[in-house]
Design an enzyme around this catalytic site. Structure first.
Site, PDB file in Angstrom:
ATOM      1  N   GLY A 124       9.562 -14.094   4.490  1.00 19.46           N
ATOM      2  CA  GLY A 124      10.019 -13.456   5.737  1.00 19.46           C
ATOM      3  C   GLY A 124      11.337 -12.707   5.589  1.00 19.46           C
ATOM      4  O   GLY A 124      12.041 -12.493   6.557  1.00 19.46           O
ATOM      5  N   ASP A 174       4.973  -0.336   1.959  1.00 20.79           N
ATOM      6  CA  ASP A 174       5.091  -1.609   1.242  1.00 20.79           C
ATOM      7  C   ASP A 174       3.994  -1.769   0.192  1.00 20.79           C
ATOM      8  O   ASP A 174       4.265  -2.097  -0.970  1.00 20.79           O
ATOM      9  CB  ASP A 174       5.041  -2.783   2.224  1.00 20.79           C
ATOM     10  CG  ASP A 174       6.166  -2.718   3.239  1.00 20.79           C
ATOM     11  OD1 ASP A 174       7.074  -1.888   3.062  1.00 20.79           O
ATOM     12  OD2 ASP A 174       6.124  -3.493   4.211  1.00 20.79           O
TER      13      ASP A 174
END
Ligand code: GLA
Length: 393
Positions: A124, A174
């Site tokens: 995260g 990403d």
């Protein structure tokens, strides 16, 4: 990371030896933030922190997955006959979605397998642990089942997985950075036309320090989708007069002359970030090419300022780290990376000033925020690969 630990971990969970071992990187983005879903340019690179997997073949239709980083979820079992999203499969939905999409595309996965996962990407933290695991799964399937899927198609499936399977409206940066990464190179990707170029990251006597706020950011719950739709609204208003497909097509001057069409405080600031950040990215790459690191660093700082004031995705934790970094000796520039709202920032720091940098920034952060930040030196790495068992990476 010691690959024997991964192999031993597999053995502990599945009571047999693994057949193969793989690695997939995480990513940072040097500049070009929140531009990928606006048809703009991004400049990310893969990093040597990432996700490892030990793989073992099975002769049934069952897939068993275990993550050493999330041991509480235990071994998650799914069947090749039912690959639909299932909330209770938790983190395993990321690799499961890739298996689903690959089989939906007509490729044959003709038997099950066991997968043991261990990563050294902080969870995260905005370093793309999800893209890392998606491309890991895609590349494992490609290798083991000899599917022959192009890396770029795996990248696109990774984004599809996020958008349609997991339900986050993210751009392609990403998965692209993770899948297409090259050692010591960053990738300039024009998301409008999907054209890309590798550029060596030559920083003289500087290194890239990753600064982790340790403030967990949950992309799905965050304001990410809201920012995206604000940009879409601004674009629609511009399109009432302009023949454009994305904000990324506008120069600063064109935006200036037409922002009256938007005429809304928040939407103007969002769109301004998208347009300016895109142009800033192109300029920054030119500076880097010309070895003008000072001006490159200034644009890195400007990117953060724009993400703070116009895009409003930074927050006190990221601002504290970045502003503290700006005050330190030997720093070219610093900015947040990824979606924002927590996660990580990067700073370009002179090698022999790094220890002082960590100490000073760490102290300021601890005092203001009340808990510690973490620091890592980024090594720019290759995309996903198999690690031959018995040969250390
Ligand atoms: C997240 C998304 C990317 C990109 C960045 C912001 O990491 O997954 O697609 O939009 O935020 O640049």
């Amino acid at each position: 990371m010691d690959t024997n630990t991964i192999l031993q971990g597999y053995k502990n969970i599945f009571n047999e030896s693994a057949d193969k071992l793989f690695f997939s990187p995480g990513r940072i983005n040097l500049i070009g933030e929140h531009t990928d879903y606006n048809g703009g340019n991004v400049f990310p690179c893969a990093i040597s922190l990432g996700t490892y997997a030990a793989f073992g073949n099975r002769d049934d239709q069952t897939i068993k997955m275990y993550s050493e980083n999330l041991p509480d979820t235990g071994v998650i079992t799914v069947s090749l006959d039912d690959l639909k999203y299932n909330k209770s499969d938790d983190w395993a939905n990321y690799p499961k979605g890739m298996i689903y999409l690959i089989t939906q595309a007509g490729y044959k996965i003709n038997h099950g397998f066991n997968l043991y996962i261990q990563g050294n990407l902080p969870d995260g933290a905005g370093l793309s642990s999800s893209a890392s695991i998606e491309l890991l799964m895609g590349n494992i399937l490609n290798d083991v089942f000899k599917l022959g899927i192009d890396q770029l198609d795996l990248v696109k499936m990774g984004q599809q997985n996020e958008n349609n399977y997991i339900g986050v409206n993210s751009g392609i940066m990403d998965e692209f950075a993770v899948g297409m990464g090259k050692k010591n190179q960053a990738i300039l990707l024009d998301t409008n036309i999907m054209e890309y170029h590798y550029a060596p990251v030559e920083l003289g006597n500087h290194v890239i320090v990753i600064m982790n706020t340790n403030k967990h950011r949950a992309l799905a719950d965050s304001k990410y989708n809201e920012r995206r739709s604000q940009c879409e609204k601004a674009l629609a208003l511009l399109q009432t007069k302009l023949n454009i497909k994305s904000l990324g097509q506008l120069s600063i001057d064109e935006f200036d002359r037409n922002s009256y069409l938007i005429n809304d405080d928040t939407l103007i600031r969002r769109a301004r970030h998208a347009v300016f950040e895109n142009q800033r990215t192109l300029k920054a790459i030119k500076y880097l090419k010309d070895n003008d690191l000072v001006n490159f660093g200034k644009l890195v700082n400007a990117s953060h300022i724009s993400l703070h004031y116009d895009y409003e995705v930074t927050g006190i934790e990221l601002d504290t780290l970045v502003e503290a970094a700006w005050q330190q000796d030997g720093v070219l520039g610093a900015r947040m990376v990824g979606a924002g709202f927590g996660g990580c920032a990067i700073a370009f720091v002179e090698k022999d000033k790094v220890e002082n940098f960590k100490l000073n920034v760490g102290k300021i952060y601890q005092e203001k925020i009340g808990y510690a930040a973490d620091f890592y030196i980024a090594e720019i790495s290759d995309g996903p690969s198999e690690i031959k068992i018995g040969v250390e990476k």
